[in-house]
Design a protein around this motif. Sequence first.
Motif, mmCIF file in Angstrom:
data_model
loop_
_atom_site.group_PDB
_atom_site.id
_atom_site.type_symbol
_atom_site.label_atom_id
_atom_site.label_comp_id
_atom_site.label_asym_id
_atom_site.label_seq_id
_atom_site.Cartn_x
_atom_site.Cartn_y
_atom_site.Cartn_z
ATOM 1 N N GLY A 163 0.689 -1.329 -0.066
ATOM 2 C CA GLY A 163 -0.127 -0.026 0.088
ATOM 3 C C GLY A 163 0.919 1.289 -0.119
ATOM 4 N N LEU A 164 1.979 1.252 0.434
ATOM 5 C CA LEU A 164 2.892 2.317 0.766
ATOM 6 C C LEU A 164 3.418 2.575 -0.522
ATOM 7 C CD1 LEU A 164 3.866 4.711 2.655
ATOM 8 C CD2 LEU A 164 5.613 3.071 3.516
ATOM 9 N N SER A 165 3.889 1.704 -1.144
ATOM 10 C CA SER A 165 4.536 1.665 -2.590
ATOM 11 C C SER A 165 3.719 2.246 -3.508
ATOM 12 C CB SER A 165 5.262 0.357 -2.932
ATOM 13 O OG SER A 165 4.133 -0.525 -3.180
ATOM 14 N N ALA A 166 2.295 1.903 -3.414
ATOM 15 C CA ALA A 166 1.460 2.410 -4.441
ATOM 16 C C ALA A 166 1.370 3.805 -4.150
ATOM 17 C CB ALA A 166 0.129 1.714 -4.261
ATOM 18 N N ILE A 167 1.292 4.290 -3.099
ATOM 19 C CA ILE A 167 1.368 6.077 -2.750
ATOM 20 C C ILE A 167 2.421 6.594 -3.325
ATOM 21 C CG2 ILE A 167 1.190 7.789 -0.750
ATOM 22 C CD1 ILE A 167 -0.400 5.828 0.723
ATOM 23 N N LEU A 168 3.621 5.985 -2.933
ATOM 24 C CA LEU A 168 4.858 6.485 -3.266
ATOM 25 C C LEU A 168 5.259 6.716 -4.745
ATOM 26 C CD1 LEU A 168 7.298 5.123 -0.409
ATOM 27 C CD2 LEU A 168 6.171 7.504 -0.427
ATOM 28 N N SER A 169 4.603 5.562 -5.460
ATOM 29 C CA SER A 169 4.625 5.473 -6.870
ATOM 30 C C SER A 169 4.260 6.353 -7.276
ATOM 31 C CB SER A 169 4.293 3.949 -7.424
ATOM 32 O OG SER A 169 4.637 3.802 -8.743
ATOM 33 N N ARG A 170 2.709 6.789 -6.977
ATOM 34 C CA ARG A 170 1.770 7.779 -7.879
ATOM 35 C C ARG A 170 2.530 9.233 -7.703
ATOM 36 N NH1 ARG A 170 -2.466 5.064 -5.207
ATOM 37 N NH2 ARG A 170 -2.465 6.457 -3.672
ATOM 38 N N ALA B 152 4.108 11.639 -10.519
ATOM 39 C CA ALA B 152 3.467 13.091 -10.509
ATOM 40 C C ALA B 152 4.517 14.179 -10.418
ATOM 41 C CB ALA B 152 2.617 13.265 -9.542
ATOM 42 N N GLY B 153 5.723 13.589 -10.369
ATOM 43 C CA GLY B 153 6.797 14.494 -10.142
ATOM 44 C C GLY B 153 7.011 15.289 -8.733
ATOM 45 N N GLU B 154 6.264 14.726 -7.843
ATOM 46 C CA GLU B 154 6.334 15.179 -6.420
ATOM 47 C C GLU B 154 7.683 14.809 -5.672
ATOM 48 O OE1 GLU B 154 2.882 14.966 -4.224
ATOM 49 O OE2 GLU B 154 1.596 15.379 -6.081
ATOM 50 N N LEU B 155 8.196 13.658 -6.038
ATOM 51 C CA LEU B 155 9.398 12.970 -5.243
ATOM 52 C C LEU B 155 10.341 12.852 -6.349
ATOM 53 C CD1 LEU B 155 7.688 9.959 -3.524
ATOM 54 C CD2 LEU B 155 7.823 12.271 -2.733
ATOM 55 N N ALA B 156 11.590 13.511 -5.894
ATOM 56 C CA ALA B 156 12.859 13.231 -6.682
ATOM 57 C C ALA B 156 13.565 12.046 -6.607
ATOM 58 C CB ALA B 156 13.693 14.491 -6.532
ATOM 59 N N GLU B 157 13.540 11.697 -5.476
ATOM 60 C CA GLU B 157 14.321 10.520 -4.725
ATOM 61 C C GLU B 157 13.670 9.928 -3.501
ATOM 62 O OE1 GLU B 157 19.139 9.479 -4.381
ATOM 63 O OE2 GLU B 157 18.476 11.345 -3.246
ATOM 64 N N ILE B 158 13.831 8.520 -3.315
ATOM 65 C CA ILE B 158 13.456 7.980 -2.183
ATOM 66 C C ILE B 158 14.542 7.053 -1.811
ATOM 67 C CG2 ILE B 158 11.842 6.319 -1.319
ATOM 68 C CD1 ILE B 158 9.992 6.882 -3.686
#
Length: 207
Positions: A113-120, A124-130
């Motif tokens: 579930g958490l990976s689905a949120i982070l993937s979206r 969308a360009g909101e996360l540059a790196e994890i």
Amino acid sequence: MAGESSNKKCKRSASSSLPPQMPDSSGSRGGGEVTVDGAVIKGYHIFRRRPMLGMRLPVQPEPDNALDGDAMVVMMPSLANIKTEDLDVVTDRKRSTKVRDIAGKVVGRVPMGLSAILSRMKSAGELAEITCVATGEPRKSFAPWPMPGEKGGGVVIPCKLHLQVTNRERTIEALRATFQSDLGPEKDALSVALKSSHDLLVNKETT
């Protein structure tokens, strides 16, 4: 000269009476790092690799995962990206495994579930790196995560996720909303922290 000296004294007196300037809180709207605490790395029963505690581990999409299109794997850094003094650190005494032995290999996966949120959010360009940091040794899954014997249960590695974001304030609001709407009981284990000069805690869901 006497007049000039008097003027300087007046200026110093006036400036000393001014209240101290407060830091600009608008920086939370810019890019930076947001930390998700209380997460776990799953899949230890498959990969059997213990990461070095405290080491930043890259998190990458797993496009060839046929069961989950949003799957994300937690990797050990490549040899070139590991400090020389860390290469011979033993991470698993039972198997005599050193950091160099598992460099560049998969450690586990971000919970579904958490990976689905982070993937979206990444799409969308909101996360540059994890990146991910293991904070504890492998252990049996614990509440509110699925318990051993339940679907999705097993052995997990406690961790923190570090998100490099384009807008910290917007990211925190989005995480808060999607944790509540998209996750099950595990949302109660997660907290979101804004990494600033004061390491301000901005979201800890309470019941």
